[in-house]
Enzyme design. Structure first.
Site, PDB file in Angstrom:
ATOM      1  N   PHE A 164       0.885  -1.175   0.000  1.00 58.60           N
ATOM      2  CA  PHE A 164       0.000   0.000   0.000  1.00 58.60           C
ATOM      3  C   PHE A 164       0.913   1.213   0.000  1.00 58.60           C
ATOM      4  CE2 PHE A 164      -2.848  -3.211   1.592  1.00 58.60           C
ATOM      5  CZ  PHE A 164      -4.118  -2.818   1.206  1.00 58.60           C
ATOM      6  N   TYR A 266       4.128  -3.328   5.020  1.00 56.53           N
ATOM      7  CA  TYR A 266       5.035  -3.942   4.043  1.00 56.53           C
ATOM      8  C   TYR A 266       6.352  -4.317   4.732  1.00 56.53           C
ATOM      9  CZ  TYR A 266       8.093  -4.170  -0.121  1.00 56.53           C
ATOM     10  OH  TYR A 266       8.993  -4.562  -1.089  1.00 56.53           O
ATOM     11  N   VAL A 303      13.933  -0.124  -7.197  1.00 60.84           N
ATOM     12  CA  VAL A 303      13.710  -0.422  -8.618  1.00 60.84           C
ATOM     13  C   VAL A 303      12.437   0.268  -9.117  1.00 60.84           C
ATOM     14  CG1 VAL A 303      13.442  -2.287 -10.293  1.00 60.84           C
ATOM     15  CG2 VAL A 303      14.787  -2.676  -8.214  1.00 60.84           C
ATOM     16  N   ARG A 304      12.494   0.795 -10.333  1.00 57.31           N
ATOM     17  CA  ARG A 304      11.327   1.475 -10.947  1.00 57.31           C
ATOM     18  C   ARG A 304      10.290   0.439 -11.403  1.00 57.31           C
ATOM     19  NH1 ARG A 304      15.840   4.032 -12.837  1.00 57.31           N
ATOM     20  NH2 ARG A 304      15.879   2.842 -14.781  1.00 57.31           N
ATOM     21  N   THR A 305       9.357   0.149 -10.487  1.00 56.19           N
ATOM     22  CA  THR A 305       8.242  -0.771 -10.774  1.00 56.19           C
ATOM     23  C   THR A 305       7.017  -0.206 -10.065  1.00 56.19           C
ATOM     24  OG1 THR A 305       8.629  -2.028  -8.754  1.00 56.19           O
ATOM     25  CG2 THR A 305       9.791  -2.792 -10.727  1.00 56.19           C
TER      26      THR A 305
HETATM   27  P1  NAP Z   1       5.546  -5.254  -9.027  1.00 57.89           P
HETATM   28  O1  NAP Z   1       5.970  -4.759 -10.362  1.00 57.89           O
HETATM   29  O2  NAP Z   1       4.344  -4.620  -8.396  1.00 57.89           O
HETATM   30  O3  NAP Z   1       5.323  -6.829  -9.130  1.00 57.89           O
HETATM   31  C1  NAP Z   1       4.696  -7.567  -8.124  1.00 57.89           C
HETATM   32  C2  NAP Z   1       4.228  -8.871  -8.720  1.00 57.89           C
HETATM   33  O4  NAP Z   1       3.629  -9.668  -7.681  1.00 57.89           O
HETATM   34  C3  NAP Z   1       3.139  -8.681  -9.801  1.00 57.89           C
HETATM   35  O5  NAP Z   1       3.348  -9.589 -10.838  1.00 57.89           O
HETATM   36  C4  NAP Z   1       1.863  -9.031  -9.052  1.00 57.89           C
HETATM   37  O6  NAP Z   1       0.819  -9.502  -9.886  1.00 57.89           O
HETATM   38  C5  NAP Z   1       2.388 -10.138  -8.174  1.00 57.89           C
HETATM   39  N1  NAP Z   1       1.467 -10.513  -7.103  1.00 57.89           N
HETATM   40  C6  NAP Z   1       0.924  -9.743  -6.143  1.00 57.89           C
HETATM   41  N2  NAP Z   1       0.109 -10.471  -5.375  1.00 57.89           N
HETATM   42  C7  NAP Z   1       0.141 -11.749  -5.844  1.00 57.89           C
HETATM   43  C8  NAP Z   1      -0.486 -12.950  -5.480  1.00 57.89           C
HETATM   44  N3  NAP Z   1      -1.346 -13.032  -4.460  1.00 57.89           N
HETATM   45  N4  NAP Z   1      -0.200 -14.077  -6.177  1.00 57.89           N
HETATM   46  C9  NAP Z   1       0.667 -14.025  -7.203  1.00 57.89           C
HETATM   47  N5  NAP Z   1       1.262 -12.910  -7.631  1.00 57.89           N
HETATM   48  C10 NAP Z   1       1.004 -11.770  -6.943  1.00 57.89           C
HETATM   49  O7  NAP Z   1       6.711  -5.105  -7.967  1.00 57.89           O
HETATM   50  P2  NAP Z   1       8.292  -5.418  -8.040  1.00 57.89           P
HETATM   51  O8  NAP Z   1       8.973  -4.192  -7.621  1.00 57.89           O
HETATM   52  O9  NAP Z   1       8.649  -6.062  -9.310  1.00 57.89           O
HETATM   53  O10 NAP Z   1       8.427  -6.422  -6.824  1.00 57.89           O
HETATM   54  C11 NAP Z   1       9.008  -7.699  -6.947  1.00 57.89           C
HETATM   55  C12 NAP Z   1       9.575  -8.100  -5.608  1.00 57.89           C
HETATM   56  O11 NAP Z   1      10.674  -7.264  -5.269  1.00 57.89           O
HETATM   57  C13 NAP Z   1       8.586  -7.969  -4.450  1.00 57.89           C
HETATM   58  O12 NAP Z   1       8.742  -9.069  -3.574  1.00 57.89           O
HETATM   59  C14 NAP Z   1       9.017  -6.689  -3.761  1.00 57.89           C
HETATM   60  O13 NAP Z   1       8.647  -6.656  -2.419  1.00 57.89           O
HETATM   61  C15 NAP Z   1      10.512  -6.772  -3.960  1.00 57.89           C
HETATM   62  N6  NAP Z   1      11.176  -5.474  -3.809  1.00 57.89           N
HETATM   63  C16 NAP Z   1      10.978  -4.486  -4.725  1.00 57.89           C
HETATM   64  C17 NAP Z   1      11.647  -3.271  -4.571  1.00 57.89           C
HETATM   65  C18 NAP Z   1      11.499  -2.150  -5.550  1.00 57.89           C
HETATM   66  O14 NAP Z   1      12.130  -1.087  -5.359  1.00 57.89           O
HETATM   67  N7  NAP Z   1      10.718  -2.313  -6.605  1.00 57.89           N
HETATM   68  C19 NAP Z   1      12.508  -3.085  -3.472  1.00 57.89           C
HETATM   69  C20 NAP Z   1      12.672  -4.100  -2.565  1.00 57.89           C
HETATM   70  C21 NAP Z   1      12.018  -5.299  -2.752  1.00 57.89           C
HETATM   71  P3  NAP Z   1      -0.363  -8.506 -10.443  1.00 57.89           P
HETATM   72  O15 NAP Z   1       0.189  -7.839 -11.652  1.00 57.89           O
HETATM   73  O16 NAP Z   1      -1.458  -9.472 -10.739  1.00 57.89           O
HETATM   74  O17 NAP Z   1      -0.676  -7.529  -9.351  1.00 57.89           O
END
Ligand code: NAP
Length: 361
Positions: A164, A266, A303-305
């Site tokens: 969130f 989170y 990361v830019r996501t």
């Molecule tokens: P993201 O682009 O929002 O991707 C999250 C993914 O998780 C999406 O494919 C989403 O699917 C999926 N998801 C969410 N709930 C789910 C569920 N119940 N079952 C199966 N899939 C589900 O975020 P991201 O940045 O790539 O994150 C990837 C990982 O890196 C996460 O664990 C995050 O905590 C970690 N992380 C990211 C950052 C950062 O800066 N981006 C930093 C530290 C750690 P939908 O498309 O269907 O929602």
């Protein structure tokens, strides 16, 4: 002396079969094939013995089939939540570097298949399987697919997660419950179902975050001790994660020692993932020492996501580097195991760790 015939052969065959079953290696196939070839009873054997003999033969054939399937099955790597973001980039890199099949999973079939098509347009060939980590039935269907098609799993990347955003008006206790359900309990459910399938020299990567170190630094000393304990059990950790949700419902989270930081649900859910990784690594070391399975948690960087936002300092491809490094640790590697890594380096899990300068808060 027909009687002697049926008395001696089954005993020999039991021993051969037992030996074959006990090896647990592919060499069991040839040994047990020899035993099977000699499995015969004379026509005068008593009916009870003939029944037992037939049961042994059936069990034996099932073991042979399993061994044959495992010996011939290709290696397989699987990434959760891989339809976008870092998970998508991990699949992309594994398709280029992993010597086996790569399974892209997503909770939404249409989004998952669109991601697979995007990779196919680049000349890559991931497979698709639906997986919602909040849904035990969905996890078990995936587990059965892996068992049937691959006889197990070689690489598991637990990437799926939600957050969130700071400005989200949803009440804190709802955020806590929903975030904990996916990030901690969903990841744990995947581990419960899939870790038993991990093959020897398997690799497990749990996506955590630097935010867990920030949260740990700002927890009460009592909570810090619990989270860094080397003997904490999975049940105790589950108790702490449930307590956090309950504390937010009562509005006593600060009084109970939880940190006062942004993205609190989170951060605590991911703290659960980091500590769960330490526990699972310890269990693997105790229960499957010879199998050299390596399990670690990592932070991809900022990361830019959708989770990281547009100000992140890395592309998804750059964010995938550390998890892919852990997923592809060489088969003779003995470490890292049970660690938390950033930028491919082990970070000390404790309240005194140094935070990198890019940490936004
Ligand atoms: P993201 O682009 O929002 O991707 C999250 C993914 O998780 C999406 O494919 C989403 O699917 C999926 N998801 C969410 N709930 C789910 C569920 N119940 N079952 C199966 N899939 C589900 O975020 P991201 O940045 O790539 O994150 C990837 C990982 O890196 C996460 O664990 C995050 O905590 C970690 N992380 C990211 C950052 C950062 O800066 N981006 C930093 C530290 C750690 P939908 O498309 O269907 O929602």
């Amino acid at each position: 002396m027909e009687g002697h015939n049926w008395n001696i052969w089954p005993l020999l065959q039991w021993r051969d079969l037992g030996g074959a079953l006990g090896t647990g290696s592919h060499s069991a196939e040839s040994k047990s094939t020899g035993a099977l070839a000699s499995l015969s009873l004379s026509a005068s054997a008593p009916p009870a013995l003939r029944g037992a003999h037939s049961t042994i033969c059936s069990a034996h054939r099932a073991v042979l089939a399993l061994h044959t399937a495992m010996a011939s099955a290709p290696q397989v790597a699987l990434v959760t939540g891989a339809n976008k973001g870092i998970g998508f980039a991990i699949v992309q890199q594994l398709c280029r570097q992993f010597p086996g099949d790569v399974v892209l999973t997503a909770r939404d079939e249409a989004r998952g298949r669109a991601a697979v098509q995007q990779l196919q347009a680049e000349g890559l060939s991931p497979r698709f399987h639906q997986l919602d980590i909040d849904d035990l039935q969905s996890i078990r269907v995936l587990r059965d697919f892996l068992r049937k098609e691959y006889g197990g799993l070689d690489v598991l990347v637990n990437n799926a997660a939600i957050v969130f955003k700071p400005a989200d008006p949803t009440p804190l206790h709802i955020q806590a419950e929903v975030t904990m359900k996916t990030n901690f309990f969903g990841t744990r459910a995947v581990c419960t179902e899939l870790l038993p399938l991990m093959k020897a020299q398997g690799r497990v990567v749990n996506m955590s975050s630097i935010i867990t170190l920030i949260a740990l630094k700002k927890c009460s000393p009592d909570l810090q001790q619990k989270f860094i304990s080397k003997t904490i059990t999975e049940e105790e950790l589950v108790g702490l994660m449930n307590k956090f949700v309950e504390d937010t419902k009562k509005g006593v989270q600060q009084k109970e020692g939880w940190p006062d930081i942004q993205l609190l649900p989170y951060a605590v859910s991911k703290m659960g993932v980091t500590v769960l990784s330490r526990i699972h690594a310890r269990n693997l070391s105790e229960q499957r020492r010879g199998d050299k399975i390596l399990l670690n948690a990592c932070c991809p960087g900022w990361v830019r996501t959708d989770i990281g936002g547009p100000k992140g300092i890395k592309s998804p491809e750059e964010g995938a580097e550390t998890p892919v490094y852990l997923a592809l640790l060489p088969s003779d590697a003995e470490r890292p195991h049970g660690e938390f890594l950033m930028e491919k380096k082990v970070e000390q899990w404790g309240p005194l760790c140094q935070l990198p300068s890019w940490v936004p808060f």
